[in-house]
Each structure stands twice: as structure tokens, then as C-alpha cells.
Write an enzyme that holds these catalytic residues in place. Structure first.
Site, PDB file in Angstrom:
ATOM      1  N   ASN A 159       5.372  -1.569  10.331  1.00  9.66           N
ATOM      2  CA  ASN A 159       4.381  -0.521  10.584  1.00  9.66           C
ATOM      3  C   ASN A 159       4.047  -0.479  12.071  1.00  9.66           C
ATOM      4  O   ASN A 159       4.055  -1.497  12.775  1.00  9.66           O
ATOM      5  CB  ASN A 159       3.139  -0.636   9.698  1.00  9.66           C
ATOM      6  N   ILE A 160       3.774   0.728  12.530  1.00  5.52           N
ATOM      7  CA  ILE A 160       3.510   0.986  13.946  1.00  5.52           C
ATOM      8  C   ILE A 160       2.260   1.850  14.010  1.00  5.52           C
ATOM      9  O   ILE A 160       2.275   3.005  13.552  1.00  5.52           O
ATOM     10  CB  ILE A 160       4.705   1.730  14.600  1.00  5.52           C
ATOM     11  N   GLU A 161       1.184   1.293  14.512  1.00  4.97           N
ATOM     12  CA  GLU A 161      -0.101   2.009  14.483  1.00  4.97           C
ATOM     13  C   GLU A 161      -0.363   2.760  15.782  1.00  4.97           C
ATOM     14  O   GLU A 161       0.331   2.576  16.785  1.00  4.97           O
ATOM     15  CB  GLU A 161      -1.226   1.012  14.180  1.00  4.97           C
ATOM     16  N   CYS A 215       4.168   3.788   8.428  1.00 11.48           N
ATOM     17  CA  CYS A 215       4.289   2.612   7.566  1.00 11.48           C
ATOM     18  C   CYS A 215       5.668   1.975   7.775  1.00 11.48           C
ATOM     19  O   CYS A 215       6.616   2.641   8.200  1.00 11.48           O
ATOM     20  CB  CYS A 215       4.163   3.007   6.103  1.00 11.48           C
ATOM     21  N   GLU A 250       7.829   1.145   5.581  1.00  8.98           N
ATOM     22  CA  GLU A 250       8.855   1.755   4.728  1.00  8.98           C
ATOM     23  C   GLU A 250       9.431   3.008   5.387  1.00  8.98           C
ATOM     24  O   GLU A 250      10.637   3.231   5.404  1.00  8.98           O
ATOM     25  CB  GLU A 250       8.252   2.144   3.366  1.00  8.98           C
ATOM     26  N   CYS A 266       2.544   3.164  -0.023  1.00 12.45           N
ATOM     27  CA  CYS A 266       1.551   4.242  -0.122  1.00 12.45           C
ATOM     28  C   CYS A 266       2.200   5.504  -0.705  1.00 12.45           C
ATOM     29  O   CYS A 266       3.430   5.614  -0.828  1.00 12.45           O
ATOM     30  CB  CYS A 266       0.949   4.535   1.256  1.00 12.45           C
ATOM     31  N   CYS A 307       4.882   7.256   1.524  1.00 10.79           N
ATOM     32  CA  CYS A 307       6.183   6.574   1.510  1.00 10.79           C
ATOM     33  C   CYS A 307       6.891   6.779   0.179  1.00 10.79           C
ATOM     34  O   CYS A 307       8.115   6.929   0.130  1.00 10.79           O
ATOM     35  CB  CYS A 307       6.014   5.088   1.803  1.00 10.79           C
TER      36      CYS A 307
HETATM   37  N1  THU Z   1       1.069   0.079   5.492  1.00 14.21           N
HETATM   38  C1  THU Z   1       2.430   0.008   5.453  1.00 14.21           C
HETATM   39  O1  THU Z   1       3.097  -0.067   6.503  1.00 14.21           O
HETATM   40  N2  THU Z   1       3.034   0.014   4.242  1.00 14.21           N
HETATM   41  C2  THU Z   1       2.376  -0.079   3.048  1.00 14.21           C
HETATM   42  O2  THU Z   1       3.017  -0.151   2.017  1.00 14.21           O
HETATM   43  C3  THU Z   1       0.913  -0.095   3.020  1.00 14.21           C
HETATM   44  C4  THU Z   1       0.245   0.236   4.311  1.00 14.21           C
HETATM   45  C5  THU Z   1       0.398  -0.008   6.813  1.00 14.21           C
HETATM   46  C6  THU Z   1      -0.291   1.217   7.319  1.00 14.21           C
HETATM   47  C7  THU Z   1      -1.294   0.595   8.274  1.00 14.21           C
HETATM   48  O3  THU Z   1      -0.655   0.334   9.513  1.00 14.21           O
HETATM   49  C8  THU Z   1      -1.656  -0.728   7.637  1.00 14.21           C
HETATM   50  O4  THU Z   1      -0.591  -1.023   6.746  1.00 14.21           O
HETATM   51  C9  THU Z   1      -2.970  -0.735   6.899  1.00 14.21           C
HETATM   52  O5  THU Z   1      -3.014   0.228   5.917  1.00 14.21           O
END
Ligand code: THU
Length: 131
Positions: free
Chosen positions: A40-42, A51, A53, A88, A91
Site C-alpha cells: 500500500n502507498i498512502e 491498496c 492488492e 477492501c 480491490c
Molecule cells: N489497505 C490495503 O492496502 N489493503 C487492504 O486489504 C486493506 C487496506 C490499506 C489502505 C490503507 O493504506 C491502510 O491499509 C489502512 O486502511
């Protein structure tokens, strides 16, 4: 499957998560046996966040892959053990675009893992290209 979970943990190491501190890793297995990793990259404005995925899917699709067998996913707060991390809704929709009903979604936690099919976790998924 254990090997794919291990690779998801490897991918998790690159997670960029200064806002949530929740690090996720994914390892996507193509039918041709190639594997793409994603984390994941925020973003400071939140919505551009990708996310793990989707990072893995978009890396793979942008390299020409179109046929997928399975994805392993791990996620936890940095420094904590956490629980199984399910994908989520966004995804799941991306999976529905590119994968068949029997695509395997593997949720890992340490040495444990659970396996679901896409059909189980995304019933009534919308894909106008499939009947
Ligand atoms: N996130 C994912 O990368 N994949 C998931 O299956 C659940 C949520 C990330 C999004 C965000 O960066 C962090 O997790 C918190 O929700």
C-alpha cells in the site's frame, strides 16, 4: 501457498504508510506463474492511496498480464501481529474485472493462511464483459 504468503510479507516491507501505520503486502500469481508484488502507498490527501492488492494488479496489468490464479495478502499495524487482512471493496471490484470466479484469495497471518475464492468474497460482482 505458503511461498506466496512469504512473498506478500516481503512486499509488505516496502509499504509507505505514514498516515495509517497499517502496512499491507500482496503477492499476485499469474496463470503463467509470474508473480507481481505490491504494497500500500498512502497520500497526504488520503484518496490517492493505493491498496497493496491494486498496486500488484496494476503492476501486472501494465506489464501485459491478463490471466491470474491467486493473490496472497498480509496486513498489520507496524510492529504488531494483527489479524487476517481481507481486501477492501474497491480491490474486490478490480479482481472482478480481471479474474474468474475461482481466483484464489489467500489471507496470511504468520504461518497460518485461509483460502477463499473470488466468488465467495465478491458475490454478484459487476463485470459487463462476462455473463
Ligand atoms: N489497505 C490495503 O492496502 N489493503 C487492504 O486489504 C486493506 C487496506 C490499506 C489502505 C490503507 O493504506 C491502510 O491499509 C489502512 O486502511
Amino acid at each position: 501457498m505458503k511461498e506466496l504468503v512469504k512473498l506478500a510479507y516481503k512486499a509488505q516491507q516496502n509499504a509507505y504508510v505514514p498516515y495509517s501505520n497499517f502496512a499491507v503486502g500482496a503477492a499476485l500469481l499469474c496463470k503463467n506463474k509470474k508473480i507481481y508484488l505490491g504494497c500500500n502507498i498512502e497520500s497526504g490527501t488520503y484518496t490517492p492511496t493505493s491498496c497493496a492488492e491494486r498496486t500488484a494488479f496494476f503492476k501486472a496489468v501494465s506489464e501485459g498480464e491478463r490471466e491470474f490464479e491467486a493473490i496472497a495478502i498480509v496486513g498489520n499495524k507496524v510492529g504488531e501481529e494483527g489479524d487476517f487482512c481481507a481486501p477492501c471493496g474497491v480491490c474486490r471490484q478490480v479482481m472482478t474485472e480481471f479474474c474468474d470466479a475461482d481466483f484464489k484469495v489467500i489471507l496470511g497471518k504468520g504461518e497460518e493462511y485461509k483460502v477463499y475464492t473470488l466468488e465467495e468474497i465478491m458475490p454478484f460482482g459487476v463485470n459487463p464483459l462476462k455473463k
